[in-house]
Each structure stands twice: as C-alpha cells, then as structure tokens.
Design a protein around this motif. Structure first.
Motif, PDB file in Angstrom:
ATOM      1  N   ILE A   1       0.845  -1.198   0.000  1.00 16.02           N
ATOM      2  CA  ILE A   1       0.000   0.000   0.000  1.00 16.02           C
ATOM      3  C   ILE A   1       0.876   1.242   0.000  1.00 16.02           C
ATOM      4  O   ILE A   1       0.646   2.185  -0.769  1.00 16.02           O
ATOM      5  CB  ILE A   1      -0.955   0.010   1.214  1.00 16.02           C
ATOM      6  CG1 ILE A   1      -1.968  -1.131   1.117  1.00 16.02           C
ATOM      7  CG2 ILE A   1      -1.670   1.361   1.325  1.00 16.02           C
ATOM      8  CD1 ILE A   1      -2.761  -1.360   2.408  1.00 16.02           C
ATOM      9  N   SER A   2       1.897   1.258   0.833  1.00 14.65           N
ATOM     10  CA  SER A   2       2.814   2.396   0.902  1.00 14.65           C
ATOM     11  C   SER A   2       3.483   2.639  -0.447  1.00 14.65           C
ATOM     12  O   SER A   2       3.562   3.788  -0.913  1.00 14.65           O
ATOM     13  CB  SER A   2       3.864   2.144   1.982  1.00 14.65           C
ATOM     14  OG  SER A   2       4.756   3.223   2.057  1.00 14.65           O
ATOM     15  N   ALA A   3       3.938   1.579  -1.093  1.00 13.53           N
ATOM     16  CA  ALA A   3       4.586   1.716  -2.407  1.00 13.53           C
ATOM     17  C   ALA A   3       3.614   2.282  -3.438  1.00 13.53           C
ATOM     18  O   ALA A   3       3.988   3.139  -4.251  1.00 13.53           O
ATOM     19  CB  ALA A   3       5.124   0.364  -2.865  1.00 13.53           C
TER      20      ALA A   3
ATOM     21  N   PRO B   1      -1.841   2.876 -12.066  1.00 18.09           N
ATOM     22  CA  PRO B   1      -2.134   3.331 -13.435  1.00 18.09           C
ATOM     23  C   PRO B   1      -2.294   2.206 -14.450  1.00 18.09           C
ATOM     24  O   PRO B   1      -3.169   2.275 -15.314  1.00 18.09           O
ATOM     25  CB  PRO B   1      -0.940   4.217 -13.779  1.00 18.09           C
ATOM     26  CG  PRO B   1      -0.419   4.687 -12.462  1.00 18.09           C
ATOM     27  CD  PRO B   1      -0.678   3.558 -11.498  1.00 18.09           C
ATOM     28  N   HIS B   2      -1.499   1.167 -14.351  1.00 22.07           N
ATOM     29  CA  HIS B   2      -1.566   0.086 -15.336  1.00 22.07           C
ATOM     30  C   HIS B   2      -2.789  -0.816 -15.159  1.00 22.07           C
ATOM     31  O   HIS B   2      -3.018  -1.699 -15.977  1.00 22.07           O
ATOM     32  CB  HIS B   2      -0.276  -0.749 -15.319  1.00 22.07           C
ATOM     33  CG  HIS B   2      -0.068  -1.555 -14.073  1.00 22.07           C
ATOM     34  ND1 HIS B   2       0.321  -0.983 -12.885  1.00 22.07           N
ATOM     35  CD2 HIS B   2      -0.192  -2.874 -13.849  1.00 22.07           C
ATOM     36  CE1 HIS B   2       0.431  -1.930 -11.970  1.00 22.07           C
ATOM     37  NE2 HIS B   2       0.126  -3.085 -12.520  1.00 22.07           N
TER      38      HIS B   2
ATOM     39  N   VAL C   1      -3.102  -3.763  -6.323  1.00 15.64           N
ATOM     40  CA  VAL C   1      -3.203  -2.754  -7.380  1.00 15.64           C
ATOM     41  C   VAL C   1      -4.144  -1.615  -7.017  1.00 15.64           C
ATOM     42  O   VAL C   1      -4.332  -0.694  -7.802  1.00 15.64           O
ATOM     43  CB  VAL C   1      -3.641  -3.399  -8.717  1.00 15.64           C
ATOM     44  CG1 VAL C   1      -2.598  -4.409  -9.191  1.00 15.64           C
ATOM     45  CG2 VAL C   1      -5.012  -4.051  -8.596  1.00 15.64           C
ATOM     46  N   GLY C   2      -4.731  -1.672  -5.810  1.00 11.35           N
ATOM     47  CA  GLY C   2      -5.619  -0.612  -5.389  1.00 11.35           C
ATOM     48  C   GLY C   2      -5.751  -0.571  -3.886  1.00 11.35           C
ATOM     49  O   GLY C   2      -5.530  -1.569  -3.197  1.00 11.35           O
TER      50      GLY C   2
ATOM     51  N   MET D   1       3.136   6.032  -2.693  1.00 10.86           N
ATOM     52  CA  MET D   1       4.330   6.795  -3.073  1.00 10.86           C
ATOM     53  C   MET D   1       4.455   6.919  -4.586  1.00 10.86           C
ATOM     54  O   MET D   1       4.821   7.981  -5.093  1.00 10.86           O
ATOM     55  CB  MET D   1       5.572   6.157  -2.470  1.00 10.86           C
ATOM     56  CG  MET D   1       5.647   6.370  -0.965  1.00 10.86           C
ATOM     57  SD  MET D   1       7.055   5.593  -0.175  1.00 10.86           S
ATOM     58  CE  MET D   1       8.409   6.315  -1.045  1.00 10.86           C
ATOM     59  N   ALA D   2       4.125   5.872  -5.296  1.00  8.01           N
ATOM     60  CA  ALA D   2       4.214   5.906  -6.762  1.00  8.01           C
ATOM     61  C   ALA D   2       3.269   6.938  -7.357  1.00  8.01           C
ATOM     62  O   ALA D   2       3.514   7.465  -8.446  1.00  8.01           O
ATOM     63  CB  ALA D   2       3.918   4.522  -7.340  1.00  8.01           C
TER      64      ALA D   2
END
Length: 128
Positions: free
Chosen positions: A13-15, A73-74, A51-52, A18-19
């Motif tokens: 979740i953190s990654a 995004p992907h 992914v979410g 941050m992205a």
C-alpha cells in the motif's frame, strides 16, 4: 479481488501511494494510523499484486467520507476503482457520501459512478 486491508499489505500500500505522489500518507506510522482510524480499508489484489487501496470513515447511518481511493495506473479502466468504492460505501441509499477529489483527471471517474459536484460543501484546507 477486493478484500479488507491486512497488516501484511502495508508495504505494498505504501509503495502504491508513493508511486502516485502521496508520499506523506505513505509514511509507515501515518499509514498504520490512517487504516486503524478508518471504518473500512480495502485493497484490490490481482495476480498476487496489490493494485488498489481505499479507505473510508462513516457512521453507516447518515454520512460517510471516502478518504483515499487509488488504483495503479496500469490497472485503471477495468472496474477496480468502482469495485473498491462499492465495497467501501455499501448499498444503503440513505447514506450521503462525500470526498475530496483533488487529483487531476479524476472527475470523469467520480461522475461515472454517480458522484456529483456539490455546491454546499465546505472545506478547511490542511496546513503543510
């Protein structure tokens, strides 16, 4: 698959946060506190990848606030955001849900799932 967020999801979740430029909300202590304070916090998982992420605060009677809804995004445009919002908000039509949609380009998503800009909301902007 949408499911409740678990402690072992924190790094992913953190990654994700941050992205997408949500660095201050991705700080481990703040993220743990935000999830703990949420009424519900969910993740979307596909192919063993988170992914979410979404979280809300609500009394489940009259009002609710969607605090974070983010999809990688992907993986956008595939119904993941809608599924997370559905999981967070439930189906009681008597509950009014609000959010602060400040990310450029998100208006179309929110409008497509039934949210409308309000003329009656007030906001006290957070200080740095």
């Amino acid at each position: 698959m949408i499911r409740l967020a678990r402690p072992e999801d924190l790094d992913a979740i953190s990654a994700l946060l941050m992205a997408e430029g949500w660095d201050s909300r991705a700080e481990p202590d703040r993220l743990v506190a935000a999830i703990a304070a949420a009424t519900r916090a969910v993740v979307a998982k596909e192919d063993a990848e988170i992914v979410g992420f979404g979280r809300c605060v609500t009394d489940d009677v009259s009002n609710g606030y969607l605090s974070m809804v983010i999809v990688a995004p992907h993986r956008r445009g595939r119904g993941i955001g809608r599924a997370m919002v559905d999981a967070l908000t439930g189906d009681d039509p008597r509950v009014t849900w609000v959010l602060r949609a400040g990310h450029p380009g998100s208006d179309g998503f929110w409008e497509a799932i039934g949210f409308r800009r309000s003329e009656i909301a007030y906001e006290r902007v957070r200080r740095a």
